[in-house]
Write a protein that holds these residues in place. Structure first.
Motif, PDB file in Angstrom:
ATOM      1  N   TYR A   1       0.834  -1.204   0.000  1.00  9.00           N
ATOM      2  CA  TYR A   1       0.000   0.000   0.000  1.00  9.00           C
ATOM      3  C   TYR A   1       0.875   1.263   0.000  1.00  9.00           C
ATOM      4  CZ  TYR A   1      -4.352  -2.575   1.163  1.00  9.00           C
ATOM      5  OH  TYR A   1      -5.447  -3.399   1.157  1.00  9.00           O
ATOM      6  N   VAL A   2       2.051   1.170   0.625  1.00  5.63           N
ATOM      7  CA  VAL A   2       2.962   2.330   0.621  1.00  5.63           C
ATOM      8  C   VAL A   2       3.531   2.517  -0.783  1.00  5.63           C
ATOM      9  CG1 VAL A   2       5.045   3.344   1.640  1.00  5.63           C
ATOM     10  CG2 VAL A   2       3.496   1.980   3.075  1.00  5.63           C
ATOM     11  N   TRP A   3       3.912   1.399  -1.405  1.00  6.64           N
ATOM     12  CA  TRP A   3       4.392   1.490  -2.799  1.00  6.64           C
ATOM     13  C   TRP A   3       3.336   2.147  -3.688  1.00  6.64           C
ATOM     14  CZ3 TRP A   3       9.230   0.964  -4.287  1.00  6.64           C
ATOM     15  CH2 TRP A   3      10.100   0.057  -3.647  1.00  6.64           C
ATOM     16  N   SER A   4       2.073   1.725  -3.563  1.00  2.72           N
ATOM     17  CA  SER A   4       1.083   2.295  -4.490  1.00  2.72           C
ATOM     18  C   SER A   4       0.705   3.726  -4.103  1.00  2.72           C
ATOM     19  CB  SER A   4      -0.134   1.390  -4.680  1.00  2.72           C
ATOM     20  OG  SER A   4      -0.779   1.168  -3.469  1.00  2.72           O
ATOM     21  N   ALA A   5       0.801   4.074  -2.826  1.00  7.60           N
ATOM     22  CA  ALA A   5       0.602   5.490  -2.470  1.00  7.60           C
ATOM     23  C   ALA A   5       1.652   6.346  -3.184  1.00  7.60           C
ATOM     24  CB  ALA A   5       0.687   5.678  -0.959  1.00  7.60           C
ATOM     25  N   LEU A   6       2.896   5.836  -3.216  1.00  6.80           N
ATOM     26  CA  LEU A   6       3.980   6.594  -3.859  1.00  6.80           C
ATOM     27  C   LEU A   6       3.852   6.584  -5.383  1.00  6.80           C
ATOM     28  CD1 LEU A   6       7.044   5.244  -1.812  1.00  6.80           C
ATOM     29  CD2 LEU A   6       5.999   7.508  -1.615  1.00  6.80           C
ATOM     30  N   ASP A   7       3.674   5.393  -5.943  1.00  7.75           N
ATOM     31  CA  ASP A   7       3.816   5.256  -7.398  1.00  7.75           C
ATOM     32  C   ASP A   7       2.516   5.440  -8.175  1.00  7.75           C
ATOM     33  OD1 ASP A   7       6.507   4.886  -7.114  1.00  7.75           O
ATOM     34  OD2 ASP A   7       6.376   2.708  -6.968  1.00  7.75           O
ATOM     35  N   VAL A   8       1.374   5.175  -7.521  1.00  7.98           N
ATOM     36  CA  VAL A   8       0.086   5.365  -8.210  1.00  7.98           C
ATOM     37  C   VAL A   8      -0.508   6.730  -7.825  1.00  7.98           C
ATOM     38  CG1 VAL A   8      -2.218   4.429  -8.627  1.00  7.98           C
ATOM     39  CG2 VAL A   8      -0.287   2.859  -8.262  1.00  7.98           C
ATOM     40  N   LEU A   9      -0.617   6.985  -6.548  1.00  8.03           N
ATOM     41  CA  LEU A   9      -1.208   8.272  -6.130  1.00  8.03           C
ATOM     42  C   LEU A   9      -0.213   9.422  -6.236  1.00  8.03           C
ATOM     43  CD1 LEU A   9      -3.339   7.365  -2.967  1.00  8.03           C
ATOM     44  CD2 LEU A   9      -3.939   7.187  -5.385  1.00  8.03           C
ATOM     45  N   LYS A  10       1.071   9.086  -6.213  1.00 16.85           N
ATOM     46  CA  LYS A  10       2.143  10.088  -6.284  1.00 16.85           C
ATOM     47  C   LYS A  10       2.101  11.048  -5.090  1.00 16.85           C
ATOM     48  CE  LYS A  10       2.719   9.610 -11.240  1.00 16.85           C
ATOM     49  NZ  LYS A  10       3.521   8.387 -11.035  1.00 16.85           N
ATOM     50  N   VAL A  11       1.930  10.468  -3.908  1.00 19.38           N
ATOM     51  CA  VAL A  11       1.882  11.314  -2.711  1.00 19.38           C
ATOM     52  C   VAL A  11       3.269  11.864  -2.384  1.00 19.38           C
ATOM     53  CG1 VAL A  11      -0.092  10.089  -1.723  1.00 19.38           C
ATOM     54  CG2 VAL A  11       2.234   9.397  -1.077  1.00 19.38           C
ATOM     55  N   GLU A  12       3.257  12.989  -1.689  1.00 19.87           N
ATOM     56  CA  GLU A  12       4.507  13.641  -1.277  1.00 19.87           C
ATOM     57  C   GLU A  12       4.909  13.255   0.140  1.00 19.87           C
ATOM     58  OE1 GLU A  12       4.261  17.992  -2.728  1.00 19.87           O
ATOM     59  OE2 GLU A  12       2.219  17.197  -2.816  1.00 19.87           O
ATOM     60  N   ARG A  13       3.937  12.760   0.911  1.00 24.93           N
ATOM     61  CA  ARG A  13       4.226  12.257   2.262  1.00 24.93           C
ATOM     62  C   ARG A  13       3.386  11.006   2.472  1.00 24.93           C
ATOM     63  NH1 ARG A  13       3.335  17.904   4.952  1.00 24.93           N
ATOM     64  NH2 ARG A  13       1.282  17.142   5.556  1.00 24.93           N
ATOM     65  N   VAL A  14       3.889  10.127   3.321  1.00 19.86           N
ATOM     66  CA  VAL A  14       3.123   8.928   3.686  1.00 19.86           C
ATOM     67  C   VAL A  14       2.717   9.061   5.151  1.00 19.86           C
ATOM     68  CG1 VAL A  14       3.260   6.434   4.039  1.00 19.86           C
ATOM     69  CG2 VAL A  14       4.285   7.463   1.994  1.00 19.86           C
ATOM     70  N   ASP A  15       1.431   8.939   5.424  1.00 16.65           N
ATOM     71  CA  ASP A  15       0.948   9.032   6.801  1.00 16.65           C
ATOM     72  C   ASP A  15       1.013   7.658   7.460  1.00 16.65           C
ATOM     73  OD1 ASP A  15       0.442  11.809   6.689  1.00 16.65           O
ATOM     74  OD2 ASP A  15      -1.281  11.375   5.384  1.00 16.65           O
ATOM     75  N   HIS A  16       1.691   7.613   8.586  1.00 18.07           N
ATOM     76  CA  HIS A  16       2.082   6.381   9.302  1.00 18.07           C
ATOM     77  C   HIS A  16       3.262   5.734   8.564  1.00 18.07           C
ATOM     78  CE1 HIS A  16      -1.026   6.515  12.318  1.00 18.07           C
ATOM     79  NE2 HIS A  16      -1.959   6.647  11.373  1.00 18.07           N
ATOM     80  N   GLY A  17       2.990   4.745   7.723  1.00 16.52           N
ATOM     81  CA  GLY A  17       4.081   4.110   6.957  1.00 16.52           C
ATOM     82  C   GLY A  17       4.949   3.171   7.760  1.00 16.52           C
ATOM     83  N   VAL A  18       4.562   2.882   9.005  1.00 19.40           N
ATOM     84  CA  VAL A  18       5.458   2.085   9.869  1.00 19.40           C
ATOM     85  C   VAL A  18       5.643   0.647   9.388  1.00 19.40           C
ATOM     86  CG1 VAL A  18       5.181   3.480  11.950  1.00 19.40           C
ATOM     87  CG2 VAL A  18       3.532   1.649  11.475  1.00 19.40           C
ATOM     88  N   GLN A  19       4.680   0.151   8.593  1.00 21.66           N
ATOM     89  CA  GLN A  19       4.828  -1.227   8.081  1.00 21.66           C
ATOM     90  C   GLN A  19       5.910  -1.313   7.002  1.00 21.66           C
ATOM     91  OE1 GLN A  19       3.356  -3.544   9.696  1.00 21.66           O
ATOM     92  NE2 GLN A  19       1.869  -2.283  10.805  1.00 21.66           N
ATOM     93  N   SER A  20       6.420  -0.162   6.555  1.00 21.38           N
ATOM     94  CA  SER A  20       7.476  -0.143   5.526  1.00 21.38           C
ATOM     95  C   SER A  20       8.714  -0.899   5.980  1.00 21.38           C
ATOM     96  CB  SER A  20       7.884   1.296   5.201  1.00 21.38           C
ATOM     97  OG  SER A  20       6.763   2.055   4.834  1.00 21.38           O
TER      98      SER A  20
END
Ligand code: ADE
Ligand code: ZN
Length: 368
Positions: free
Chosen positions: A235-254
């Motif tokens: 979900y973090v990968w797709s937030a970055l690469d699909v949604l193109k977000v500038e920040r990830v909220d939480h992200g601790v599972q990374s």
């Protein structure tokens, strides 16, 4: 300029601490660390304004608006705050927001938070709000945005806190509903700076909102999303690469995915970590087990935030104090977390540099 040469050195590389600083750890006596954590200037990048509704204010607003609550008292409501996961919290959080009806209610809620933030030396805050939680009850989005925005304007003038709003789409609802919400909010485009994605994570991956985020990007809105709170690294990968977000909220599972950790470090993607939230929602069994130090030491731009402070037992400084006490983070981590918070905020570079200067000055005052 900073009067501490070690701190000046640190700024040579994108506001990260240097090996020289690591060696003497800023000369901050360990027993002064709690005081320093409270005094240091900081930005808050992850808090839901509806999550700042204290039980006392919920009851006061319920009385003002003639709303009947399913709890007899403030104490009874507080006792219900025993969560086992994100969904068990969200059910109570949405019920609490049902007392918000008038523009003044939204103002009062935001003002109470902003006063609290100022007391914790938060100089910049980027506050999430959930319009769909209110429009579903017949409250006009204008009422929501006007009340919150008026409090932001007053915060700058009366508290010296710079405050901005980020509109969040509820991910358990459809993308079509997100588009409708965006259309309702666009007449007030000058009163919010970006969009986010929150609510029930698992089963609602970021890509469900690919089109609406693409549209928001075209509109010049800043983009963030909750990802990797309970959901997987994918979900973090797709937030970055699909949604193109500038920040990830939480992200601790990374931390479960080394390639993702490398990517987040390389691109200095801010992670808005919320330790007390993670504890209360059982993401980590104990604060001692929290991975904030792992994230920081791997070079990720992690920050500390309160998420829903009225529900999770603490505002910003309480998050810092409890996390540092439990995990053995040091003064260099404190500096880095505060610097990351300004670096990751959506203010211009001159404002970032000004805040980091004030951060350096605070550290210099505490140096032995
Ligand atoms: N809405 C409010 N708090 C939240 C959280 N921690 N995760 C997802 N959605 C939220
Ligand atoms: Zn959140």
């Amino acid at each position: 300029m900073s009067c501490n040469p070690a701190l000046t050195l640190a700024r040579t590389a994108r506001w990260t601490y240097s090996d020289a600083m690591t060696a003497h750890d800023f000369n901050i006596p360990a027993d002064r660390l709690p005081e320093l954590l409270c005094a240091m200037p900081k930005a808050e990048l992850h808090m839901h304004i509806e999550g700042s509704l204290e039980p006392e204010l919920i009851f006061a607003l319920a009385q003002r608006n003639g709303v009947t609550l399913p709890y007899a008292s403030v104490e009874e409501l507080r006792q219900a705050y025993a969560f086992t996961n994100l969904q068990s919290f969200l059910d109570i959080y949405y019920a609490g927001a049902s007392v918000l009806l008038e523009e003044q209610d939204f103002y009062d809620m935001a003002w109470a938070y902003l006063e609290r933030a100022a007391a914790d030396n938060v100089l910049r805050t980027e506050m999430f709000f959930d319009p769909q939680t209110h429009t579903a009850r017949g409250v006009d989005v204008k009422v929501v945005i006007d009340g919150l925005h008026r409090a932001c304007v007053d915060a700058e003038a009366k508290l010296g806190v710079s405050a901005a709003l980020i509109l969040c789409f509820l991910r358990h609802l459809s993308e079509e509903e997100a588009f409708e919400t965006l259309a309702q909010a666009l007449p007030y485009r000058d009163k919010f700076i970006g969009v986010g994605l929150d609510s029930s994570e698992v089963g609602h991956p970021p890509e469900k909102f690919a089109k609406v985020f693409a549209r928001c990007r075209e509109l010049g809105l800043r983009l963030v999303a909750h990802a990797g709170e309970e959901g997987p690294p994918a979900y973090v990968w797709s937030a970055l690469d699909v949604l193109k977000v500038e920040r990830v909220d939480h992200g601790v599972q990374s931390a479960k995915d080394p390639a993702l950790m490398a990517r987040l470090a390389k691109d200095r993607i801010p992670l808005t970590v919320c330790p007390l939230s993670n504890l209360k929602l059982c993401v980590f069994p104990d604060l001692k087990e929290h991975n904030l130090k792992t994230l920081l030491d791997a070079g990720l731009a992690a920050t500390v935030n309160s998420d829903d402070p009225a529900y999770f037992g603490g505002y910003m400084n309480e998050n810092f104090l409890q996390t540092f006490a439990a995990t053995g983070l040091t003064a260099k981590h404190a500096w880095q977390l505060a610097a990351n918070s300004f670096e990751g905020s959506f203010i211009d570079d001159a404002a970032k540099a000004g805040y980091i200067e004030r951060l350096d000055e605070t550290f210099a005052r505490f140096a032995a």
